[in-house]
Design a protein around this motif. Structure first.
Motif, PDB file in Angstrom:
ATOM      1  N   UNK A  93      25.153  43.363  36.989  1.00  0.00           N
ATOM      2  CA  UNK A  93      24.493  42.119  37.350  1.00  0.00           C
ATOM      3  C   UNK A  93      25.504  41.189  38.012  1.00  0.00           C
ATOM      4  N   UNK A  94      25.013  40.114  38.630  1.00  0.00           N
ATOM      5  CA  UNK A  94      25.921  39.116  39.176  1.00  0.00           C
ATOM      6  C   UNK A  94      26.775  38.505  38.079  1.00  0.00           C
ATOM      7  N   UNK A  95      26.240  38.414  36.883  1.00  0.00           N
ATOM      8  CA  UNK A  95      27.011  37.920  35.734  1.00  0.00           C
ATOM      9  C   UNK A  95      28.229  38.803  35.498  1.00  0.00           C
ATOM     10  N   UNK A  96      28.041  40.132  35.558  1.00  0.00           N
ATOM     11  CA  UNK A  96      29.153  41.067  35.390  1.00  0.00           C
ATOM     12  C   UNK A  96      30.161  40.937  36.520  1.00  0.00           C
ATOM     13  N   UNK A  97      29.655  40.732  37.742  1.00  0.00           N
ATOM     14  CA  UNK A  97      30.545  40.570  38.886  1.00  0.00           C
ATOM     15  C   UNK A  97      31.417  39.335  38.685  1.00  0.00           C
ATOM     16  N   UNK A  98      30.809  38.250  38.220  1.00  0.00           N
ATOM     17  CA  UNK A  98      31.577  37.020  38.003  1.00  0.00           C
ATOM     18  C   UNK A  98      32.660  37.243  36.953  1.00  0.00           C
ATOM     19  N   UNK A  99      32.290  37.888  35.865  1.00  0.00           N
ATOM     20  CA  UNK A  99      33.275  38.158  34.805  1.00  0.00           C
ATOM     21  C   UNK A  99      34.446  38.979  35.335  1.00  0.00           C
ATOM     22  N   UNK A 100      34.145  40.055  36.061  1.00  0.00           N
ATOM     23  CA  UNK A 100      35.205  40.928  36.553  1.00  0.00           C
ATOM     24  C   UNK A 100      36.106  40.210  37.553  1.00  0.00           C
ATOM     25  N   UNK A 101      35.517  39.424  38.449  1.00  0.00           N
ATOM     26  CA  UNK A 101      36.326  38.684  39.401  1.00  0.00           C
ATOM     27  C   UNK A 101      37.204  37.653  38.697  1.00  0.00           C
ATOM     28  N   UNK A 102      36.731  37.111  37.590  1.00  0.00           N
ATOM     29  CA  UNK A 102      37.514  36.139  36.821  1.00  0.00           C
ATOM     30  C   UNK A 102      38.703  36.777  36.120  1.00  0.00           C
ATOM     31  N   UNK A 374      59.672  64.831  51.439  1.00  0.00           N
ATOM     32  CA  UNK A 374      58.333  64.726  52.016  1.00  0.00           C
ATOM     33  C   UNK A 374      57.797  63.314  51.808  1.00  0.00           C
ATOM     34  N   UNK A 375      57.195  62.754  52.853  1.00  0.00           N
ATOM     35  CA  UNK A 375      56.623  61.416  52.728  1.00  0.00           C
ATOM     36  C   UNK A 375      55.269  61.488  52.042  1.00  0.00           C
ATOM     37  N   UNK A 376      54.871  60.363  51.454  1.00  0.00           N
ATOM     38  CA  UNK A 376      53.576  60.274  50.782  1.00  0.00           C
ATOM     39  C   UNK A 376      52.953  58.935  51.166  1.00  0.00           C
ATOM     40  N   UNK A 377      52.573  58.770  52.429  1.00  0.00           N
ATOM     41  CA  UNK A 377      52.077  57.459  52.874  1.00  0.00           C
ATOM     42  C   UNK A 377      50.772  57.071  52.191  1.00  0.00           C
ATOM     43  N   UNK A 378      50.693  55.811  51.798  1.00  0.00           N
ATOM     44  CA  UNK A 378      49.449  55.277  51.243  1.00  0.00           C
ATOM     45  C   UNK A 378      48.620  54.764  52.415  1.00  0.00           C
ATOM     46  N   UNK A 379      47.502  55.431  52.662  1.00  0.00           N
ATOM     47  CA  UNK A 379      46.736  55.224  53.879  1.00  0.00           C
ATOM     48  C   UNK A 379      45.654  54.162  53.753  1.00  0.00           C
ATOM     49  N   UNK A 380      45.082  54.032  52.561  1.00  0.00           N
ATOM     50  CA  UNK A 380      43.959  53.115  52.375  1.00  0.00           C
ATOM     51  C   UNK A 380      43.886  52.707  50.914  1.00  0.00           C
ATOM     52  N   UNK A 381      43.485  51.458  50.678  1.00  0.00           N
ATOM     53  CA  UNK A 381      43.333  50.919  49.325  1.00  0.00           C
ATOM     54  C   UNK A 381      42.029  50.132  49.299  1.00  0.00           C
ATOM     55  N   UNK A 382      41.248  50.325  48.259  1.00  0.00           N
ATOM     56  CA  UNK A 382      40.013  49.553  48.136  1.00  0.00           C
ATOM     57  C   UNK A 382      39.688  49.352  46.664  1.00  0.00           C
ATOM     58  N   UNK A 383      38.725  48.474  46.403  1.00  0.00           N
ATOM     59  CA  UNK A 383      38.426  48.035  45.039  1.00  0.00           C
ATOM     60  C   UNK A 383      36.952  48.186  44.744  1.00  0.00           C
ATOM     61  N   UNK A 384      36.652  48.632  43.550  1.00  0.00           N
ATOM     62  CA  UNK A 384      35.286  48.680  43.029  1.00  0.00           C
ATOM     63  C   UNK A 384      35.267  47.940  41.699  1.00  0.00           C
ATOM     64  N   UNK A 385      34.432  46.909  41.608  1.00  0.00           N
ATOM     65  CA  UNK A 385      34.339  46.160  40.349  1.00  0.00           C
ATOM     66  C   UNK A 385      33.520  46.955  39.328  1.00  0.00           C
ATOM     67  N   UNK A 386      34.026  46.999  38.097  1.00  0.00           N
ATOM     68  CA  UNK A 386      33.309  47.620  36.991  1.00  0.00           C
ATOM     69  C   UNK A 386      33.093  46.566  35.915  1.00  0.00           C
ATOM     70  N   UNK A 387      32.436  46.922  34.845  1.00  0.00           N
ATOM     71  CA  UNK A 387      32.186  45.940  33.788  1.00  0.00           C
ATOM     72  C   UNK A 387      33.489  45.587  33.086  1.00  0.00           C
ATOM     73  N   UNK A 388      33.826  44.292  33.089  1.00  0.00           N
ATOM     74  CA  UNK A 388      35.056  43.791  32.466  1.00  0.00           C
ATOM     75  C   UNK A 388      36.303  44.461  33.022  1.00  0.00           C
ATOM     76  N   UNK A 389      36.331  44.716  34.320  1.00  0.00           N
ATOM     77  CA  UNK A 389      37.521  45.324  34.894  1.00  0.00           C
ATOM     78  C   UNK A 389      37.335  45.734  36.339  1.00  0.00           C
ATOM     79  N   UNK A 390      38.243  46.585  36.806  1.00  0.00           N
ATOM     80  CA  UNK A 390      38.270  46.970  38.211  1.00  0.00           C
ATOM     81  C   UNK A 390      38.749  48.409  38.354  1.00  0.00           C
ATOM     82  N   UNK A 391      38.275  49.083  39.394  1.00  0.00           N
ATOM     83  CA  UNK A 391      38.795  50.380  39.802  1.00  0.00           C
ATOM     84  C   UNK A 391      39.463  50.200  41.158  1.00  0.00           C
TER      85      UNK A 391
END
Length: 435
Positions: A93-102, A374-391
């Motif tokens: 819910x938007x409530x969960x999104x607010x909590x995770x962003x906080x 051997x190099x290990x370049x980090x090519x892309x980073x992104x975020x997924x909000x989960x309940x009370x946290x982040x991935x």
């Protein structure tokens, strides 16, 4: 009702004026309290929940009001709330999104566990990019295909694979955009509501592009800038730059960074000059203002630093491959598998990554890689909000790593939304309700 409240006040001579007012508020009808609560900021609403069991039940009932919490998200996280909603795990819910962003400022104390998926066991499986899409789907751009995964299971989804060796991949709700190594830009509509409109279109000699909702801006080899309207699948010439387009950025308008270090903004189909990156400039701050960091060629950037006599950073920040901004959180990936996560890296109000300390740091370089350098370049980073946290998902050529950050609280759930300094200030008022 009034006499009952007065009785409580008289029998509690130590009650302050604030307590007296609160006592009268306690006996307001539920409907009126609901209306008052919806007018409060989210932080004040959280504190109201601590007053008594009745208020707690009323405030908890507001958690399912998506329109209310969407408004809170828009007000307190205006730069990222839409992105957070789009990429969040299904069911929040938007409530969960607010909590995770906080909870982002508390990242340092979150419990964490890691996972990975899309491991490359063959040269055609080598990873180049990924996109978190709506409804819990992740599109992973590999050397020989684009494969879709389920965000909950991290297993391949039922959505069909797109086969082919492509240079660049982007996707949103409306289109899939793919650029080939022959500089052809293919745009394919995902839904065709009007048969009179083309389902796909191809543009030639395209060296870079940026996908923004229902528009794609692209740059040709001649440094001509075009915009394609994805609703009608029509293109329009915008402008030609004389000093070469290095990178595109977008806020509420398109911004252009040239190889001569000039920054322009597209205003009414005209390029308006903003500034030139010079010896006295805070280069990173200006680039962040116009959202160039994510598409920047960092090799050219460090050449500029040498040419302008700027101090070149040492360590992982000297080999930056990608920077991803997410509100006040910044993710920095290096060529050697080092990921750094920063929270609000500002100094005197300006973005200052090089003189800030990361909240978290990880090294994805495996031991067996080291003997052969051997190099290990980090090519892309992104975020997924989960309940009370982040991935946090991190793409490298050999896999996509997943860093899960989760918070658990001994206090009530709503206190979790407060900054720690404010948690200590919450006043738990005991009111005699006659029971």
């Amino acid at each position: 009702m009034t006499s009952h409240a007065t009785y409580n006040i008289k029998n509690n001579p130590k009650m302050s004026q604030d307590d007296e007012k609160l006592c009268h508020l306690y006996y307001l009808p539920t409907e009126l309290l609901l209306y008052i609560f919806t007018l409060l900021p989210a932080k004040d609403l959280t504190e109201c929940r601590q007053v008594c069991s009745r208020w707690k039940l009323i405030v908890d009932g507001l958690a399912r009001s998506d329109s209310l919490w969407r408004g809170y998200c828009k007000k307190d996280f205006k730069d990222i709330y839409q992105t957070a909603r789009y990429k969040a795990k299904p069911g929040l819910l938007w409530y969960n999104i607010y909590r995770s962003l906080s909870l982002w400022p508390k990242l340092a104390i979150a419990r964490e566990y890691s996972d990975e998926f899309a491991s490359a066991s063959h040269i055609n499986d080598e990873i180049r990019n990924f996109r978190i899409l709506r409804h819990g789907i992740i599109g992973v751009h590999k050397r020989g295909s684009i494969v879709y995964y389920d965000i909950n299971t991290l297993e391949p989804s039922k959505r069909g694979t797109i086969t082919g060796d492509f240079a660049t991949y982007a996707e949103n709700d409306y289109v899939i955009a793919i650029k080939s190594y022959h500089l052809n830009l293919y745009i394919v509509r995902k839904e065709l509501l009007n048969r009179k409109i083309e389902s796909s279109i191809t543009y030639d000699n395209v060296k870079s592009f940026i996908l923004i909702d229902l528009e794609i801006y692209y740059v040709t080899l001649d440094d001509d800038i075009y915009v394609c309207n994805l609703t009608e699948m029509t293109q329009k010439f915008v402008k030609r730059t004389e000093d070469g387009v290095m990178s595109l950025g977008f806020t509420d308008r398109l911004h252009i960074l040239t190889f001569q270090r000039n920054i322009y903004t597209l205003v009414n189909n005209d390029l308006v000059f903003n500034c030139t990156l010079g010896p006295t400039s805070n280069l990173l701050h200006q680039l962040q203002q116009y959202r160039f960091l994510e598409q920047l060629d960092w090799r050219v950037y460090f050449q500029w630093m040498y040419a302008l006599n700027h101090t070149v950073p040492q360590g992982p920040l000297r080999d930056i491959v990608t920077v991803r901004s997410y509100g006040d959180i910044f993710f920095v990936g290096s060529n050697w598998g080092v990921l750094r996560i920063y929270h609000a890296p500002y100094s005197s109000g300006e973005f200052d990554l090089f003189n800030s300390e990361p909240v978290k740091q990880y090294n994805f370089m495996e031991r067996r890689d080291c003997p052969v350098l051997s190099m290990c370049p980090i090519l892309q980073i992104d975020v997924c909000e989960i309940e009370d946290g982040h991935s946090v998902m991190v793409a490298m050529p050999k896999k996509v790593a997943v860093l899960n950050f989760k918070h658990s609280f001994k206090r009530t759930a709503s206190v979790a939304m407060l900054p720690y300094d404010d948690v200590q200030k919450v006043k738990f008022l005991k009111i005699d309700d006659g029971n």
